[in-house]
Design an enzyme around this catalytic site. Structure first.
Site, PDB file in Angstrom:
ATOM      1  N   ASN A 104       0.807  -1.219   0.000  1.00 15.39           N
ATOM      2  CA  ASN A 104       0.000   0.000   0.000  1.00 15.39           C
ATOM      3  C   ASN A 104       0.839   1.268   0.000  1.00 15.39           C
ATOM      4  O   ASN A 104       0.434   2.289  -0.560  1.00 15.39           O
ATOM      5  CB  ASN A 104      -0.919   0.012   1.224  1.00 15.39           C
ATOM      6  CG  ASN A 104      -1.756   1.261   1.304  1.00 15.39           C
ATOM      7  OD1 ASN A 104      -2.685   1.449   0.521  1.00 15.39           O
ATOM      8  ND2 ASN A 104      -1.436   2.148   2.240  1.00 15.39           N
ATOM      9  N   ASP A 195      -8.344   5.766   1.265  1.00 18.96           N
ATOM     10  CA  ASP A 195      -7.246   5.274   0.430  1.00 18.96           C
ATOM     11  C   ASP A 195      -5.907   5.631   1.081  1.00 18.96           C
ATOM     12  O   ASP A 195      -5.045   4.772   1.262  1.00 18.96           O
ATOM     13  CB  ASP A 195      -7.356   5.887  -0.960  1.00 18.96           C
ATOM     14  CG  ASP A 195      -6.303   5.366  -1.935  1.00 18.96           C
ATOM     15  OD1 ASP A 195      -5.304   4.771  -1.489  1.00 18.96           O
ATOM     16  OD2 ASP A 195      -6.471   5.572  -3.142  1.00 18.96           O
ATOM     17  N   ASP A 203      -0.164   4.134  -6.196  1.00 18.42           N
ATOM     18  CA  ASP A 203      -1.245   4.068  -7.189  1.00 18.42           C
ATOM     19  C   ASP A 203      -1.184   2.685  -7.826  1.00 18.42           C
ATOM     20  O   ASP A 203      -0.547   2.470  -8.860  1.00 18.42           O
ATOM     21  CB  ASP A 203      -1.070   5.176  -8.231  1.00 18.42           C
ATOM     22  CG  ASP A 203      -2.244   5.262  -9.201  1.00 18.42           C
ATOM     23  OD1 ASP A 203      -3.121   4.379  -9.162  1.00 18.42           O
ATOM     24  OD2 ASP A 203      -2.272   6.221 -10.002  1.00 18.42           O
ATOM     25  N   ASP A 232      -1.482  -6.841   3.942  1.00 18.06           N
ATOM     26  CA  ASP A 232      -1.627  -5.712   4.859  1.00 18.06           C
ATOM     27  C   ASP A 232      -2.561  -4.652   4.289  1.00 18.06           C
ATOM     28  O   ASP A 232      -2.617  -4.441   3.076  1.00 18.06           O
ATOM     29  CB  ASP A 232      -0.232  -5.101   5.102  1.00 18.06           C
ATOM     30  CG  ASP A 232      -0.242  -4.023   6.156  1.00 18.06           C
ATOM     31  OD1 ASP A 232      -0.632  -4.329   7.296  1.00 18.06           O
ATOM     32  OD2 ASP A 232       0.143  -2.878   5.852  1.00 18.06           O
ATOM     33  N   GLU A 262      -5.727  -8.411   6.073  1.00 16.11           N
ATOM     34  CA  GLU A 262      -6.087  -7.548   7.197  1.00 16.11           C
ATOM     35  C   GLU A 262      -6.992  -6.437   6.668  1.00 16.11           C
ATOM     36  O   GLU A 262      -6.534  -5.523   5.979  1.00 16.11           O
ATOM     37  CB  GLU A 262      -4.835  -6.946   7.831  1.00 16.11           C
ATOM     38  CG  GLU A 262      -5.164  -5.977   8.963  1.00 16.11           C
ATOM     39  CD  GLU A 262      -4.307  -4.718   8.962  1.00 16.11           C
ATOM     40  OE1 GLU A 262      -4.100  -4.174  10.057  1.00 16.11           O
ATOM     41  OE2 GLU A 262      -3.869  -4.278   7.880  1.00 16.11           O
ATOM     42  N   ASP A 404     -23.367 -14.424  31.740  1.00 19.52           N
ATOM     43  CA  ASP A 404     -22.149 -14.533  32.546  1.00 19.52           C
ATOM     44  C   ASP A 404     -21.444 -15.879  32.458  1.00 19.52           C
ATOM     45  O   ASP A 404     -20.247 -15.956  32.736  1.00 19.52           O
ATOM     46  CB  ASP A 404     -22.475 -14.255  34.017  1.00 19.52           C
ATOM     47  CG  ASP A 404     -23.015 -12.855  34.224  1.00 19.52           C
ATOM     48  OD1 ASP A 404     -22.495 -11.926  33.579  1.00 19.52           O
ATOM     49  OD2 ASP A 404     -23.967 -12.690  35.010  1.00 19.52           O
TER      50      ASP A 404
END
Length: 540
Positions: A104, A195, A203, A232, A262, A404
């Site tokens: 990224n 983004d 890009d 990632d 992720e 519980d």
């Protein structure tokens, strides 16, 4: 078929000693013996911080610890040869090696360029807050230390959407380059368009960039022989990219290449939507992690009957990779949501002893985090992993009917001798669950192998009542299974000196010898670990 278990093979604050690949290689057979079927390895390429970079400040994806760049040859984890030897050691032990792919962003450019850009709002990246002007952006990557080996491609501003720094004015901000636009098929729940995350935002669908990343992917597979990937920052990336790139890599490799991504959101609907677009990719079950975090910090006020509601493991158990903790949720990290130690055994039982999802164990929970304020290992974890590997099979029946106290059973099957499990957990006062383990277990004596509860005799109808102490986890196995446990020391976990790892473990021993790199975190972590449950946290 035997159960599989993934290991995230690192935590954030590992020592920057260049020894991690060797540590993992030495532990490969032990991990296999403990039931680990895949290890997610940290990013292996050179980052902007050189030998101190965890791997997400990506500089040169072709430098796996081979070239003198950013002040070092080795990465934080070691050299290229040691990385390849680590992969080979894992695979020789029957464990898949998964590479962490971070495409990224790029950081640590070699040169700056003048480029026309517009500043956009931090909280709404669709809103322009400045006129077009020339800025000085660090966007040219020439990789002089590599000298064109493996690829002669150089990156410049055209390869990116924008940056977060104007060097001419020494001013931070988010700057969108002239002629560029943020990708539309990304997360829009935050910041209008999410983004942009950090550094130089790649890009991905710009023709030359896509071609270069495809060439790199083929080179990476040829060089490493990896069995799959962890991706990632998916919410910040055009879906079109992996929709094309991943099938190309699978076709090229001629094998499955298991892949998990992720996509960080507590909203299960967003994960389901992504999987509908990418049906051959798994995702981490982030909503379930946040449920664990909330339960651990709610002072007993979390409704355990809703623990699995609106989670990916409920909506799509085949594509869910479940986890309790990871490197981003550790204390001091941007996504800090640290599951408090008292609840971690219960959380791990929820991912290891149930049938839904592919569980991922966190390195820091298995080995402890001495560099993070000396957070101890989860001492029950090796036994929970053993129970998953040997006994957590067969039909599952749930008793998720109380706020519980909840429980479930696994009936066992014929393929795994002694299989069958009963689990009860509570976040408040102790209690009991009357549960069915199956008529095939009628008359058997079952022992509490995690917890301190009395033995249970299964009735002729296959039912029995299983107890659990306040704020605790109880796990029961039949006598035949309990008598052959390899980790039966866990019955004494409530003593102060109990510790599953000794100095003969290569990972534990070497990490504990290192001086903490981030001592400033110690007080914060101790505060999180030692404070009363419920003082802070996410609403249930």
């Amino acid at each position: 078929m035997d159960n599989g278990t993934m290991l995230q093979g690192f935590s954030w604050y590992l020592p920057a000693d260049g020894k991690h690949w060797r540590r993992l290689a030495q532990s490969a057979q032990r991990l296999a013996d403990e039931g680990i079927t895949a290890v997610w390895l940290p990013p292996a390429y050179k980052g902007q911080a050189g030998g101190f970079d965890v791997g997400y400040g990506v500089y040169d994806t072709y430098d796996l610890g081979e070239f003198d760049q950013k002040g070092t040859v080795a990465t934080k984890y070691g050299t290229k040869d040691e990385y390849l030897a680590c992969i080979k050691a894992l695979q020789s032990a029957g464990v898949q090696a998964l590479g962490d792919v971070v495409l990224n962003q790029r950081m640590g450019a070699d040169e700056a360029e003048d480029v026309v850009a517009r500043e956009v709002a931090q909280d709404d990246r669709n809103r322009v807050v400045g006129d077009p002007r020339r800025i000085r952006a660090w966007t040219r990557f020439r990789f002089p230390g590599r000298r064109g080996k493996y690829s002669r491609f150089t990156w410049d501003w055209r390869c990116f959407h924008g940056v977060d720094w104007d060097d001419s004015t020494r001013k931070g901000g988010i700057y969108l380059f002239d002629g560029k636009h943020w990708d539309a098929d990304v997360d829009h729940g935050d910041n209008g368009n999410y983004d942009y995350l950090m550094g130089c935002d790649v890009d991905l669908m710009y023709g030359p960039v896509y071609e270069e990343l495809a060439n790199w992917g083929r080179w990476y597979l040829d060089t490493t022989g990896l069995d799959g990937f962890r991706f990632d920052a998916l919410k910040h990336m055009s879906r079109d990219f992996y929709r094309h790139w991943l099938p190309e890599m699978r076709d090229y490799a001629g094998r499955e290449l298991f892949s998990v991504g992720e996509y960080w959101t507590p909203n299960v609907g967003e994960l389901v939507d992504y999987i509908n677009d990418m049906p051959t990719m798994s995702l981490f079950d982030v909503p379930l992690h946040y449920h664990f975090f909330s339960a651990s910090t709610s002072n007993g006020n979390f409704d355990l009957s809703k623990l699995f509601d609106d989670t990916l493991s409920t909506w799509n158990p085949v594509r869910a990779v479940t986890f309790v903790e990871n490197h981003d949720t550790q204390p001091g990290q941007a996504l800090q949501s640290f599951v408090l130690p008292w609840f971690k055994p219960s959380a791990y039982a929820c991912i290891l002893l149930r049938e839904a999802g592919y569980p991922c164990v966190f390195y820091g929970d298995l080995y402890g985090m001495p560099n993070d304020g000396n957070i101890p290992a989860v001492v029950e974890l090796p036994l929970l992993m053993e129970i998953r590997r040997r006994f957590a099979y067969g039909r599952q029946r749930d008793w998720l009917d109380d706020a519980d106290v909840i429980g479930w059973t696994r009936e066992g099957d014929r393929e795994h001798e002694g299989s069958g499990v009963a689990v009860v957990l509570t976040d408040r006062a102790g209690g009991a669950k009357r549960m069915l383990v199956g008529e095939g277990h009628a008359g058997e004596l079952w022992h509490c192998v995690i917890g301190e509860e009395k033995d249970v005799r299964i009735g002729s109808d296959g039912w029995a009542e299983f107890d659990c102490g306040g704020g605790r986890l109880s796990v029961y196995l039949c006598d035949a299974a309990a008598s052959v446990l390899e980790h039966d020391w866990v019955n004494a976990i409530h003593t102060e000196d109990a510790d599953p790892y000794t100095s003969d473990d290569p990972v534990r021993a070497e990490t504990e010898e290192e001086v903490r790199e981030h001592p400033e975190l110690e007080g914060e972590i101790k505060r999180l670990v030692e404070k009363p449950v419920g003082d802070e946290g996410l609403a249930g």
